[in-house]
Design a protein around this motif. Structure first.
Motif, mmCIF file in Angstrom:
data_model
loop_
_atom_site.group_PDB
_atom_site.id
_atom_site.type_symbol
_atom_site.label_atom_id
_atom_site.label_comp_id
_atom_site.label_asym_id
_atom_site.label_seq_id
_atom_site.Cartn_x
_atom_site.Cartn_y
_atom_site.Cartn_z
ATOM 1 N N ASP A 78 0.816 -1.062 -0.295
ATOM 2 C CA ASP A 78 0.131 0.092 -0.114
ATOM 3 C C ASP A 78 0.918 1.178 -0.053
ATOM 4 O O ASP A 78 1.314 1.647 1.112
ATOM 5 C CB ASP A 78 -0.838 0.136 1.072
ATOM 6 N N PRO A 79 1.200 1.733 -1.197
ATOM 7 C CA PRO A 79 2.258 2.914 -1.044
ATOM 8 C C PRO A 79 1.736 4.092 -0.298
ATOM 9 O O PRO A 79 2.570 4.945 -0.132
ATOM 10 C CB PRO A 79 2.419 3.031 -2.777
ATOM 11 N N THR A 80 0.442 4.197 -0.132
ATOM 12 C CA THR A 80 -0.061 5.501 0.622
ATOM 13 C C THR A 80 0.482 5.403 2.121
ATOM 14 O O THR A 80 0.494 6.325 2.588
ATOM 15 C CB THR A 80 -1.666 5.496 0.597
ATOM 16 N N THR A 81 0.904 4.307 2.359
ATOM 17 C CA THR A 81 1.318 4.171 3.940
ATOM 18 C C THR A 81 2.942 4.129 3.905
ATOM 19 O O THR A 81 3.504 3.507 4.952
ATOM 20 C CB THR A 81 0.607 3.046 4.876
ATOM 21 N N PHE A 82 3.523 4.163 2.645
ATOM 22 C CA PHE A 82 4.929 4.050 2.764
ATOM 23 C C PHE A 82 5.785 4.851 3.888
ATOM 24 O O PHE A 82 6.668 4.777 4.445
ATOM 25 C CB PHE A 82 5.504 4.191 1.496
ATOM 26 N N HIS A 83 5.372 6.339 3.692
ATOM 27 C CA HIS A 83 5.953 7.296 4.193
ATOM 28 C C HIS A 83 5.116 8.028 5.283
ATOM 29 O O HIS A 83 3.919 8.474 5.190
ATOM 30 C CB HIS A 83 6.574 8.542 3.360
ATOM 31 N N GLY A 84 5.498 7.928 6.658
ATOM 32 C CA GLY A 84 4.974 8.797 7.654
ATOM 33 C C GLY A 84 3.597 7.953 8.143
ATOM 34 O O GLY A 84 3.376 6.982 7.569
ATOM 35 N N GLY A 85 3.032 8.303 9.326
ATOM 36 C CA GLY A 85 1.997 7.687 9.855
ATOM 37 C C GLY A 85 2.463 6.941 10.950
ATOM 38 O O GLY A 85 3.406 6.965 11.460
ATOM 39 N N GLY A 86 1.673 6.001 11.336
ATOM 40 C CA GLY A 86 1.851 4.953 12.512
ATOM 41 C C GLY A 86 2.017 3.469 12.087
ATOM 42 O O GLY A 86 2.903 3.140 11.067
ATOM 43 N N ALA A 87 1.230 2.573 12.829
ATOM 44 C CA ALA A 87 1.561 1.241 12.547
ATOM 45 C C ALA A 87 0.959 0.876 11.184
ATOM 46 O O ALA A 87 1.687 -0.131 10.786
ATOM 47 C CB ALA A 87 0.864 0.285 13.690
ATOM 48 N N ALA A 88 0.021 1.451 10.660
ATOM 49 C CA ALA A 88 -0.529 1.016 9.454
ATOM 50 C C ALA A 88 0.569 1.265 8.295
ATOM 51 O O ALA A 88 1.055 2.274 8.226
ATOM 52 C CB ALA A 88 -1.602 1.981 9.183
ATOM 53 N N GLY A 89 0.837 -0.080 7.708
ATOM 54 C CA GLY A 89 1.879 0.123 6.770
ATOM 55 C C GLY A 89 3.002 -0.018 7.117
ATOM 56 O O GLY A 89 4.038 0.211 6.274
ATOM 57 N N CYS A 90 3.259 -0.288 8.370
ATOM 58 C CA CYS A 90 4.556 -0.360 9.018
ATOM 59 C C CYS A 90 4.789 -1.673 9.674
ATOM 60 O O CYS A 90 5.570 -2.512 9.213
ATOM 61 C CB CYS A 90 4.781 0.722 10.038
ATOM 62 N N THR A 91 3.949 -1.894 10.765
ATOM 63 C CA THR A 91 4.264 -3.060 11.422
ATOM 64 C C THR A 91 3.058 -4.114 11.416
ATOM 65 O O THR A 91 2.961 -5.076 11.747
ATOM 66 C CB THR A 91 4.345 -2.940 13.070
ATOM 67 N N ASP A 92 1.937 -3.955 10.443
ATOM 68 C CA ASP A 92 0.508 -4.450 10.331
ATOM 69 C C ASP A 92 0.417 -5.281 9.262
ATOM 70 O O ASP A 92 -0.489 -6.131 8.827
ATOM 71 C CB ASP A 92 -0.473 -3.672 10.391
ATOM 72 N N TYR A 93 1.744 -5.638 8.226
ATOM 73 C CA TYR A 93 1.664 -6.414 7.260
ATOM 74 C C TYR A 93 1.806 -7.988 7.663
ATOM 75 O O TYR A 93 2.550 -8.229 8.628
ATOM 76 C CB TYR A 93 2.749 -6.362 6.252
ATOM 77 N N PRO A 94 0.795 -8.776 7.478
ATOM 78 C CA PRO A 94 0.934 -10.229 8.087
ATOM 79 C C PRO A 94 1.904 -11.247 7.539
ATOM 80 O O PRO A 94 2.537 -11.156 6.299
ATOM 81 C CB PRO A 94 -0.464 -10.731 7.829
ATOM 82 N N THR A 95 2.458 -11.966 8.660
ATOM 83 C CA THR A 95 3.303 -13.096 8.278
ATOM 84 C C THR A 95 2.382 -14.249 7.760
ATOM 85 O O THR A 95 1.303 -14.256 8.204
ATOM 86 C CB THR A 95 4.228 -13.491 9.353
ATOM 87 N N LEU A 96 2.937 -15.054 7.290
ATOM 88 C CA LEU A 96 2.153 -16.499 6.774
ATOM 89 C C LEU A 96 1.768 -17.071 7.966
ATOM 90 O O LEU A 96 0.612 -17.539 8.087
ATOM 91 C CB LEU A 96 3.225 -17.393 6.070
ATOM 92 N N ALA A 97 2.442 -16.974 9.297
ATOM 93 C CA ALA A 97 2.090 -17.687 10.196
ATOM 94 C C ALA A 97 0.855 -17.072 10.940
ATOM 95 O O ALA A 97 -0.316 -17.786 11.339
ATOM 96 C CB ALA A 97 3.099 -17.797 11.480
ATOM 97 N N ARG A 98 0.824 -15.631 10.912
ATOM 98 C CA ARG A 98 -0.302 -14.683 11.531
ATOM 99 C C ARG A 98 -1.438 -15.057 10.235
ATOM 100 O O ARG A 98 -2.763 -15.055 11.122
ATOM 101 C CB ARG A 98 -0.069 -13.405 11.574
#
Length: 337
Positions: free
Chosen positions: A312-332
């Motif tokens: 999601d390129p709209t969350t690449f720069h700036g902001g919080g957890a969205a687009g930073c730490t919320d991309y899921p792993t396979l296990a999740r």
């Protein structure tokens, strides 16, 4: 994992718990190269980028490196002085940007007030160039103090080191301008200083031959980069990180000249093409940007042939957890099903 600007540090340039979580999630990569990190106050150009020149910043990076190491990873801090690619509104000090020459770059810089034209920079004096080399040296020591496994010098993508190499941003008449030998001098002095401070085995450098990003012109790429690589080679740096702009002949030349590991960033290429670069001997390592950003467990996905997350390129720069730490792993993803 290639360096990627995320704009999620504090206004004082201090990495946060969010940054620590983000990098720790990606610890399964063979090596993490962090986002560009300013080695001095004047090295900042973008909003909310981290620094590595104050005690508070060092403490913030210690949280990051501890988290990555606890997860089994290795991490180097990319030292990025943006030079003229800057706007005073993005810095706590509000000073005019500095550069090799007082030549305003084309384009705009995003600020809290929206996109604004970048101002004309102030040309560094010869003495200030030497002082900037020392800034890189001190920042490298600070990064190691913060627990980093090493540093990468950002000599690419139109930032300060690249500006000294270029023919349009560098109109100097002292020993840092004019001839190819003079224009590569700053890059070599920075690398020499950093390697002398923390060891060549902890020092890498990133270059982007022929890349016009951030209003860069290079009229003599075929002469410039072999000369630079020949000058850097005796230092025995840990690696050369090349951003590949499509000149296969030049890539082959630089590969032959470089004595240690070559990391190749073939921007825009799929993972199979990147893997082929290593299998066919064009590089020792392939660095990956957006795919690493959006897939914390990219290595596992490549091994298993699993599909990749959609960025999601709209969350690449700036902001919080969205687009930073919320991309899921396979296990999740499996646990959520």
């Amino acid at each position: 994992m290639a360096p990627m600007t995320r704009n999620r540090s504090t206004p004082e340039g201090v990495p946060t718990e969010l940054n620590a979580e983000y990098y720790a999630q990606r610890a399964s990569h063979a090596l993490i190269v962090t986002e560009g990190t300013q080695p001095s106050a004047d090295g900042q150009g973008y909003l909310l980028t981290p620094g590595i020149h104050t005690e508070e910043q060092v403490a913030g990076w210690r949280k990051v490196t501890d988290a990555v190491h606890a997860a089994g990873g290795r991490i180097v801090v990319q030292l990025m002085h943006t030079g003229r690619i800057a706007h005073p509104d993005n810095t706590p000090h509000g000073r005019q940007p500095v550069a090799p020459s007082a030549i305003r770059p084309a384009g705009t810089m995003f600020t809290t007030a929206g996109p604004r034209p970048m101002p004309e920079p102030r040309a560094l004096s010869t003495g200030e160039v030497a002082a900037t080399v020392e800034d890189f040296r001190r920042a490298a020591r600070a990064a190691v103090t913060a627990g980093a496994d090493g540093v990468e010098i950002h000599g690419a993508n139109g930032c300060l080191v690249h500006q000294f190499l270029s023919s349009n941003a560098n109109h100097r008449t002292d020993r840092y301008g004019g001839s190819v030998g003079n224009r590569v001098r700053f890059a070599v002095e920075v690398a020499t200083a950093v390697a002398g401070e923390i060891g060549a085995g902890r020092t890498g450098i990133r270059l982007s031959p022929g890349n016009p990003y951030n209003d860069i012109t290079e009229d003599d790429t075929q002469e410039l980069y072999p000369a630079l690589v020949r000058a850097l080679a005796p230092l025995g740096l840990a690696y050369l990180h090349l951003v590949h702009a499509g000149d296969e002949e030049l890539l082959g030349t630089l590969r032959g000249l470089w004595p240690t590991a070559l990391v190749l960033n073939r921007a825009g290429a799929d993972l199979l093409t990147r893997a082929a670069d290593v299998a066919d001997g064009r590089a020792d390592v392939s660095s990956v940007g957006a795919a690493a950003l959006t897939n914390p467990d990219l290595a596992q996905r490549v091994r298993s042939g699993a599909p990749l997350n959609t960025p999601d390129p709209t969350t690449f720069h700036g902001g919080g957890a969205a687009g930073c730490t919320d991309y899921p792993t396979l296990a999740r993803r499996r646990s959520d099903q």
